[in-house]
Design an enzyme around this catalytic site. Structure first.
Site, short mmCIF file in Angstrom:
data_model
loop_
_atom_site.label_atom_id
_atom_site.label_comp_id
_atom_site.label_asym_id
_atom_site.label_seq_id
_atom_site.Cartn_x
_atom_site.Cartn_y
_atom_site.Cartn_z
N GLY A 1 0.87 -1.24 0.06
CA GLY A 1 -0.02 -0.02 -0.09
C GLY A 1 0.80 1.31 0.03
O GLY A 1 2.13 1.07 0.09
N CYS B 1 5.24 -6.26 1.35
CA CYS B 1 5.65 -4.76 1.05
C CYS B 1 5.17 -4.13 2.59
O CYS B 1 5.54 -4.20 3.66
CB CYS B 1 5.28 -4.22 0.04
SG CYS B 1 6.06 -2.73 -0.59
N TYR B 2 4.02 -3.12 2.20
CA TYR B 2 3.43 -2.62 3.65
C TYR B 2 3.12 -3.56 4.55
O TYR B 2 3.25 -3.10 5.66
CB TYR B 2 2.44 -1.91 2.84
CG TYR B 2 1.55 -1.01 3.91
CD1 TYR B 2 2.25 0.38 4.67
CD2 TYR B 2 0.56 -1.39 4.65
CE1 TYR B 2 1.45 0.92 5.58
CE2 TYR B 2 -0.18 -0.69 5.79
CZ TYR B 2 0.39 0.61 6.02
OH TYR B 2 -0.33 1.25 7.06
N HIS C 1 7.53 -7.99 -4.23
CA HIS C 1 6.29 -8.37 -4.74
C HIS C 1 6.16 -9.56 -5.42
O HIS C 1 6.57 -10.03 -6.57
CB HIS C 1 5.46 -7.32 -5.58
CG HIS C 1 5.17 -6.10 -4.86
ND1 HIS C 1 4.03 -5.71 -4.25
CD2 HIS C 1 5.94 -4.92 -4.54
CE1 HIS C 1 4.12 -4.57 -3.87
NE2 HIS C 1 5.16 -4.13 -3.74
N GLU D 1 3.51 -11.22 -6.41
CA GLU D 1 2.27 -11.31 -7.05
C GLU D 1 2.69 -10.73 -8.71
O GLU D 1 1.67 -11.16 -9.31
CB GLU D 1 1.16 -10.44 -6.75
CG GLU D 1 1.46 -9.21 -6.46
CD GLU D 1 2.09 -8.62 -5.25
OE1 GLU D 1 2.88 -9.38 -4.40
OE2 GLU D 1 1.84 -7.39 -4.69
N SER E 1 -17.41 -0.58 -26.55
CA SER E 1 -16.25 0.12 -27.16
C SER E 1 -15.41 -0.63 -28.45
O SER E 1 -14.78 -0.25 -28.96
CB SER E 1 -15.14 0.49 -26.09
OG SER E 1 -14.61 -0.63 -26.03
N GLY E 2 -15.89 -1.90 -28.33
CA GLY E 2 -15.47 -2.89 -29.37
C GLY E 2 -14.35 -3.43 -29.03
O GLY E 2 -13.62 -4.30 -29.58
N GLY E 3 -13.74 -3.17 -27.71
CA GLY E 3 -12.45 -3.87 -27.19
C GLY E 3 -13.04 -5.21 -26.61
O GLY E 3 -14.00 -5.69 -26.48
N VAL E 4 -12.17 -5.95 -26.04
CA VAL E 4 -12.26 -7.34 -25.49
C VAL E 4 -13.25 -7.35 -24.42
O VAL E 4 -14.18 -7.90 -24.38
CB VAL E 4 -10.85 -8.09 -25.05
CG1 VAL E 4 -11.17 -9.34 -24.77
CG2 VAL E 4 -9.87 -7.70 -26.07
N ASP E 5 -12.90 -6.32 -23.57
CA ASP E 5 -13.94 -6.38 -22.36
C ASP E 5 -15.26 -6.26 -22.46
O ASP E 5 -16.12 -6.97 -22.12
CB ASP E 5 -13.28 -5.26 -21.47
CG ASP E 5 -11.93 -5.48 -21.03
OD1 ASP E 5 -11.13 -6.58 -21.56
OD2 ASP E 5 -11.31 -4.27 -20.64
N SER E 6 -15.50 -4.97 -23.16
CA SER E 6 -16.93 -4.81 -23.54
C SER E 6 -17.52 -5.66 -24.23
O SER E 6 -18.86 -5.84 -24.13
CB SER E 6 -17.25 -3.29 -23.79
OG SER E 6 -16.55 -3.00 -25.11
N LYS F 1 -7.43 -8.88 -17.47
CA LYS F 1 -7.48 -8.97 -18.71
C LYS F 1 -7.24 -10.56 -19.40
O LYS F 1 -8.20 -11.07 -20.12
CB LYS F 1 -6.47 -8.34 -19.61
CG LYS F 1 -6.51 -8.21 -20.85
CD LYS F 1 -7.71 -7.33 -20.90
CE LYS F 1 -7.58 -6.28 -22.34
NZ LYS F 1 -8.77 -5.09 -22.00
#
Ligand code: XMP
Length: 606
Positions: free
Chosen positions: A52, A79-80, A170, A172, A223-228, A373
């Site tokens: 953090g 970390c934090y 990190h 991760e 939007s035409g992207g993968v997500d939407s 993603k």
């Protein structure tokens, strides 16, 4: 129960920890530390305290009840979180100065190859990713050193009797070579069974959508992207095509040919309820003479919503009956300062205040908001979407408006000539023959969980990717005034560098669209469009060795989840060929190649 709790202290990476754990087959949840009581945590198999942006010794910094140490559960601080465990159990944490601050890659040497480092060799050196200002300087009782780096002997520490561990780096992120092994060892210490699988996501999600929507319908911005697109198809699967209405807004900041391409893909998927709105005039009007990147984002978010309401009104879609669907994924939320403790890096277009208000009223549906993603792509593949869509490069919702940097006047750091000569002395000291030139413009970056707004440094001269990979982090770590390092292509010297004042205009967009098209086609031609995760092409209002022109920055990166990224090392002879072609545009005076990782730079330029 067989699940891991992650207490989120506002790390940019908190949710990465969660997805990594899920990928290792164990269910994980993210909790707010201030409301996590020992009672509410007692049924977990183990607890992780995230990183953090705060400092443990500052008043008001986030903490957790010390009662968690009485639960008898394994606890890992990152970390934090590592500093907080130290602080709460009686050790010491101090601000790192000079060498104590570490950002980027580092090597640790394993001293105890058991428990957290089981499967490692004793004395093994392994690469990790550091991003911290403060550090532990004295251990609590019962703790011992498990691994050290040159700059920090307490890189990994633990009390094996109580199963408490702290690591400064990190695990991760992908740049920690054996992060997954360490995390998996922690899951073993927790005795966690590996029984979680993303395969159930589609079924679970369809159920959840039906429940949340009830007898309403969904109006979705695409939007035409993968997500939407994946979110839209999922909604159609859950509710049926009649209850989902898609709106695609042409903002005027799309890529060349993008509008037709998006429409083609969706129509081919059999989507009929698609409305295309021509919004160019509205967007350019609202963005006239706006220079500041966050302001641009705010306005774009607002105009999107105004258009959405206008269309909904015209179609007589009443707000009570129609929810707003969005393709938001997890990084969009966290980088907008979406979890309580995180710093605001930038406002994503789907997290502007108006949307936040609708979310509070339960009127927004975001089926992918907990996914990254790579997981969205996996879901897209499960839904049977074509590879050309699933593997499309991400593109920010506000489109090229983000990548068109705007400036009114030159913006130099204080004493810039003095700073520049210090940088050149530093370069020489590193045995480099490169010359550094600060550019009189700023862009957004992210460092140690904070947003930065700093200058790029352009290098000129002969070099190698290896030299650049070593110099870029050294420069950004050493000189706080800069957050990006660029290689100047073709040009041998930068004699004069000036700003060409400009905001968002159709003419500038056209210049960028043409450069972007050339760059994207080139990437396909050289066969790297899959390895390169994303390649923003950026227009800078910077005129080099000329007047009234602009510059292009190429920003190819490799990444898994967009939370961290490495600059991509593409074949230099081909890169130069592309730069020569780009320089043929009479508006373009220089072409740069961004060699900064994320952090300290973001993927996008804005
Ligand atoms: P940064 O620049 O923060 O970007 O390293 C991380 C990823 O997010 C994308 N991005 C956006 N995506 N709406 C989006 O849908 C946005 O407003 C937005 N801004 C950045 C960026 O392209 C990268 O993949």
């Amino acid at each position: 129960m067989n699940k891991i709790a992650i207490l989120d202290f506002g790390s940019q990476y908190a949710h990465l920890i969660a997805t990594r754990i899920r990928r290792l087959g164990v269910y994980s949840e993210i909790l707010e530390p201030s409301s996590a009581s020992a009672e509410s945590l007692k049924d977990y198999a183990g607890i992780i305290l995230s990183g953090g942006p705060s400092s443990v010794y500052e008043a008001g910094s986030p903490t957790v009840t010390p009662e968690i140490f009485e639960l008898g559960l394994p606890i890992l601080g990152i970390c934090y979180g590592h500093q907080l465990i130290t602080h709460l159990l009686g050790g010491k944490v101090e601000p790192g100065q000079g060498q104590g601050r570490e950002f980027g890659k580092a090597q640790i040497t394993i001293q105890k190859n058991e428990g957290l480092f089981s499967g490692f060799a004793s004395g093994e050196k392994t690469q990790v990713w550091m991003s911290h200002g403060d550090r532990v300087t004295q251990l609590p009782e019962g703790f011992e050193i498990l691994a050290s780096s040159v700059d920090d002997k307490y890189s990994a520490v633990g009390d094996a009797k109580r199963n408490f561990y702290g690591i400064q780096f990190h695990i991760e992120v992908v740049h920690t070579a054996k992060g997954n092994e360490i995390l998996s060892n922690f899951l073993n210490l927790c005795g966690a069974k590996r029984d979680w699988d993303l395969g159930n996501f589609v079924d679970h999600s369809i159920e959840a959508i039906k429940k949340q929507v009830g007898d309403r319908n969904v109006f979705m911005l695409i939007s035409g992207g993968v997500d939407s697109t994946v979110a839209f198809i999922l909604l159609v699967k859950a509710l049926g095509a009649d209850r989902v209405y898609g709106l695609f807004v042409d903002t005027g900041f799309m890529r060349s040919g993008e509008r037709d391409e998006v429409e083609g893909v969706l129509r081919a998927e059999g989507i009929q309820n698609l409305h295309i709105y021509e919004g160019t005039v509205e967007f350019y009007g609202a963005l006239k003479d706006v220079y500041e990147p966050e302001k641009k984002r705010e306005i774009i978010g607002r105009v999107f919503l105004e258009i959405q309401s206008k269309v909904a009104e015209k179609l007589k879609l009443s707000p009570e009956k129609w929810m707003l669907g969005q393709g938001t994924i997890y990084p969009d939320t966290i980088e907008s300062g979406g979890t309580k403790n995180s710093d605001k890096i930038k406002t994503h277009h789907n997290r502007v205040p108006e949307i936040e208000a609708l979310i509070k009223q339960g009127r927004v549906l975001e089926p992918l908001k907990d996914l990254y993603k790579d997981e969205v792509r996996e879901v897209g593949e499960k839904l049977g979407l074509p590879a050309s869509l699933v593997w499309r490069h991400p593109f920010p919702g506000p489109g090229l408006a983000v990548r068109l940097l705007c400036a009114q006047a030159e913006d130099w750091p204080e004493n810039h000539e003095e700073l520049q000569s210090q940088i050149n002395i530093f370069l020489k000291g590193k045995g480099s023959s490169l010359l550094g030139h600060i550019l009189p413009i700023k862009s957004v970056g992210v460092q140690g969980d904070f947003r930065t707004y700093r200058h790029p440094l352009a290098l000129t001269g002969e070099t190698t990717w290896e030299e650049l990979a070593a110099l870029a982090p050294a420069l950004t770590n050493h000189f706080p005034e800069i957050n990006r390092v660029l290689l100047t292509l073709i040009l041998q010297s930068l004699e004069s560098v000036q700003i060409t004042p400009g905001s968002l205009t159709p003419a500038r967009t056209k210049t960028l669209q043409e450069a972007d098209k050339l760059a994207m086609d080139w990437l396909k031609e050289i066969g790297r469009s899959r390895i390169v995760w994303q390649m923003p092409t950026v227009l800078l209002p910077v005129s080099v060795n000329s007047e009234g022109k602009e510059s292009i920055v190429l920003r190819p990166i490799v990444s898994e989840e967009a939370m961290t990224a490495r600059f991509a090392e593409l074949p230099m002879d081909k890169v130069r060929e592309l730069a020569k072609v780009l320089l043929q545009d009479s508006q373009i005076s220089a072409v740069f190649y961004d060699v900064t990782n994320k952090p300290p730079a973001t993927i996008e330029w804005e």
